[in-house]
Scaffold this active site. Structure first.
Site, PDB file in Angstrom:
ATOM      1  N   GLY A 142       0.826  -1.208   0.000  1.00  0.00           N
ATOM      2  CA  GLY A 142       0.000   0.000   0.000  1.00  0.00           C
ATOM      3  C   GLY A 142       0.863   1.262   0.000  1.00  0.00           C
ATOM      4  N   GLU A 195      10.628  -4.602   0.848  1.00  0.00           N
ATOM      5  CA  GLU A 195      10.014  -5.337   1.964  1.00  0.00           C
ATOM      6  C   GLU A 195      10.141  -6.839   1.737  1.00  0.00           C
ATOM      7  OE1 GLU A 195       6.666  -1.977   3.158  1.00  0.00           O
ATOM      8  OE2 GLU A 195       6.061  -3.649   1.931  1.00  0.00           O
TER       9      GLU A 195
END
Ligand code: 5RP
Length: 219
Positions: free
Chosen positions: A96, A103
């Site tokens: 998002g 990540e």
């Protein structure tokens, strides 16, 4: 209790897992920002730090931390990050905030991945949250057409450039009934840098902030 308080409680619960000498990976987003602001309380326990975005690195530095690169530290102890959705198998949708590629790399290198969320993020089936895909800018239309064939509705996150210089497509209306299969299938489309399904490397521990405190789930 509002969402921000639930996120803060989940972040605080994650700090309990940090033992003296821990090498720590830090994700990106509003939940992780709350964690970063509390990290100075346990500064002495943290040996090395890596971060999944320029934004998190900047906030860590503001809080007086030195940030290493993953190449410098190699495999490390604990990665803590938020998520946009999690199912009961701790398979996630992330990205998002657009930091999904770094990540995913940090999650892969961590011995333990702790995901911190508020209770709105736990879902029966992934896909209500539009699935982020980081794409090479020149492949954006190609990837969009492939996603239409998979019955998703791709929307270009206009004006947004990732830390890696790429674009994000947000795919609406997907029902991700088999996250492992869909992650692998989307990864095979040329031009896809990273898809925001974290199923092959799911979280190990999910800490869910709710009205009655923090619930822990493990696989
Ligand atoms: C960023 C992410 C975040 O973890 C995800 O968007 C959740 O964000 P927040 O903690 O603000 O709810 O994947 O790329």
């Amino acid at each position: 209790m509002d969402a921000s308080e639930k996120k803060r409680n989940a972040a605080k619960a994650a700090m309990e897992f940090i033992q003296p000498g821990t090498s720590l990976g830090v994700g990106t987003g509003s939940t992780v920002n709350l964690l970063i602001e509390m990290l100075p309380e346990i500064r002495d326990k943290i040996d090395k730090l890596v971060s999944s975005s320029k934004a998190s690195t900047a906030l860590l530095k503001e809080n007086g931390f030195e940030v290493s690169t993953l190449n410098e530290i190699g495999d490390y102890d604990i990665y803590i990050d938020g998520a946009d959705e999690s199912n009961k198998r701790l398979q996630l949708v992330k990205g998002g905030g657009g930091a999904l590629t770094r990540e995913k790399v940090l999650a892969a290198a961590a011995r333990r991945f702790i995901c911190i969320v508020d209770d709105t993020k736990l879902v029966g089936m992934l896909g209500s949250f539009p699935l982020p895909i980081e794409v090479l800018p020149m492949a954006q239309e190609l990837v969009s057409r492939q996603m239409l064939k998979m019955r998703g509705q791709p929307i270009w996150r206009e004006g947004f450039v990732t830390d890696n210089g790429n674009h994000i497509l947000d795919i609406h209306d997907l029902q991700i009934s088999n996250p492992l299969e869909m992650e692998a299938r989307i990864n095979r489309i040329p031009g896809v840098v990273t898809v925001g399904i974290f199923a092959h490397r799911a979280a190990d521990i999910l800490l869910i902030g709710g009205d009655d405190g923090v619930r822990e789930m493990r696989i």
